[in-house]
Design an enzyme around this catalytic site. Structure first.
Site, PDB file in Angstrom:
ATOM      1  N   ARG A 182       2.944  -9.021   8.301  1.00 46.23           N
ATOM      2  CA  ARG A 182       4.332  -8.678   8.540  1.00 46.23           C
ATOM      3  C   ARG A 182       4.517  -7.677   9.664  1.00 46.23           C
ATOM      4  NH1 ARG A 182       6.330  -8.754   2.880  1.00 46.23           N
ATOM      5  NH2 ARG A 182       8.538  -9.045   2.931  1.00 46.23           N
ATOM      6  N   ARG A 211      20.309  19.763  -0.302  1.00 46.89           N
ATOM      7  CA  ARG A 211      20.348  18.367   0.144  1.00 46.89           C
ATOM      8  C   ARG A 211      21.188  17.561  -0.827  1.00 46.89           C
ATOM      9  NH1 ARG A 211      16.800  16.730   3.833  1.00 46.89           N
ATOM     10  NH2 ARG A 211      15.616  18.399   4.815  1.00 46.89           N
ATOM     11  N   HIS A 251      -3.229 -13.598  11.483  1.00 43.36           N
ATOM     12  CA  HIS A 251      -2.709 -12.224  11.626  1.00 43.36           C
ATOM     13  C   HIS A 251      -3.819 -11.189  11.685  1.00 43.36           C
ATOM     14  CE1 HIS A 251       1.061 -14.151  10.772  1.00 43.36           C
ATOM     15  NE2 HIS A 251       0.635 -14.542   9.592  1.00 43.36           N
ATOM     16  N   PRO A 290       0.809  -1.214   0.000  1.00 45.97           N
ATOM     17  CA  PRO A 290       0.000   0.000   0.000  1.00 45.97           C
ATOM     18  C   PRO A 290       0.843   1.265   0.000  1.00 45.97           C
ATOM     19  CG  PRO A 290      -0.586  -1.488   1.810  1.00 45.97           C
ATOM     20  CD  PRO A 290       0.689  -1.980   1.231  1.00 45.97           C
ATOM     21  N   GLU A 291       0.518   2.146  -0.894  1.00 45.52           N
ATOM     22  CA  GLU A 291       1.056   3.501  -0.851  1.00 45.52           C
ATOM     23  C   GLU A 291      -0.136   4.442  -0.815  1.00 45.52           C
ATOM     24  OE1 GLU A 291       4.222   4.491  -3.549  1.00 45.52           O
ATOM     25  OE2 GLU A 291       5.049   2.480  -3.487  1.00 45.52           O
TER      26      GLU A 291
END
Length: 281
Positions: free
Chosen positions: A115, A159, A96, A2-3
């Site tokens: 996970r 950066r 889970h 998922p994003e």
DNA sequence: AGGCGATCCTGAGGGC
DNA sequence: TGCCCTCAGGATCGCC
């Protein structure tokens, strides 16, 4: 995995089910997936509360209760939130299932995360949620492309880290993950290893524009089908069809017909077209 | 202090 | 068929 598009699609599918509904009770199978400060476990998970709204910033989604308390859901890599009724699934799907809420209409909402890179975080007020979210960069979907471009120009200046590392940093930009960072850089024709400070403002604008476009399209399509992503009703997404570089190592570039390569960057597989995304410019 | 690497965790998939 | 190894990576933490 998922994003932002997957999280937004999930939020849209949960919204009509949850808003105005009371979470009658909650069962917690694994307490360690819940982060809370001070609040009792069931209170933190909004048991007994009515849901006023759902919101999202980057890859985080939150349920807002009538009294202002908030519960953030982070899906991590393998997390899911589903609405179900009837008998719980058997086999692997039955494992889970860390937190299970019972809704007013006897349906259940289930947080499952094999996970456990994801989790639930409780906030005592909407203000404290907003305060936490203020540490994140602007939302890559809710922010207009022009404002996003301006923000990138300012933030990336000075950066030295590779531009992809900066794009993955949620404090820079909230919502881009490994897949869409690669896709946005390919679409903007910027090499992932380019030092962030070396980008022109035109390139920053291109990244912002393409990131916004790709995330919008993916969200409309219901997110990525990669791995085991499903929405709240178990439907897979379709966005895998629009991937140009992710998962296409060794395959021909859709733009120049060259070969898509991949490298490791910050421990992440990074796919790009060496001809379309020039490192030297 | 910015940047990078290690770490967590389990299922899928490939090789033999 | 079954075992074993590798790989996937979001976010956090510690180190340089």
């Amino acid at each position: 995995m998922p994003e932002l598009p997957e999280v937004e699609h999930l939020r849209r599918s949960l919204d009509p089910v949850l808003v105005g509904t009371r979470l009658v009770r909650v069962a917690v199978r694994r307490r360690s997936v819940v982060a809370r400060s001070g609040q009792l476990l069931e209170q933190a998970l909004l048991a007994g509360s009515r849901i006023r709204s759902t919101v999202r910033h980057g890859k985080q989604m939150a349920l807002i209760a009538d009294d202002g308390r908030a519960l953030v859901v982070q899906l991590g890599m393998t997390g899911s939130v589903t609405i179900e009724s009837g008998a719980p699934p058997k086999g692997m799907d039955g494992k889970h299932r860390h937190v299970i809420w019972e809704l007013e209409d006897a349906r259940r909402m289930v947080f499952r995360d094999p996970r456990r890179f994801g989790g639930l975080t409780a906030f005592a007020s909407e203000d404290s949620l907003r305060s936490a979210w203020s540490a994140l960069g602007p939302d890559a979907l809710l922010t207009a492309p022009g404002a996003l471009a301006k923000h990138l120009v300012q933030t990336l200046a000075g950066r030295n880290r590779p531009v992809k590392a900066a794009l993955l940093d949620q404090a820079v930009l909230a919502g881009l993950g490994n897949i869409y960072a690669d896709e946005a850089l390919f679409a903007a024709q910027v090499h992932p290893l380019r030092p962030a400070s070396c980008l022109s403002s035109a390139e920053c604008s291109a990244i912002a524009r393409e990131a916004h476009r790709i995330l919008s399209e993916a969200a409309e399509r219901g997110g990525s089908t990669l791995r085991d992503y499903r929405d709240a009703f178990g439907r897979p997404g379709e966005a895998v069809q629009i991937h140009r570089v992710y998962g296409r190592t060794g395959e021909p570039c859709t733009r120049c017909n060259g070969v898509i390569e991949s490298i490791r960057l910050q421990g992440r597989t990074t796919a790009f077209c060496p001809r379309c995304q020039d490192l030297s410019t």
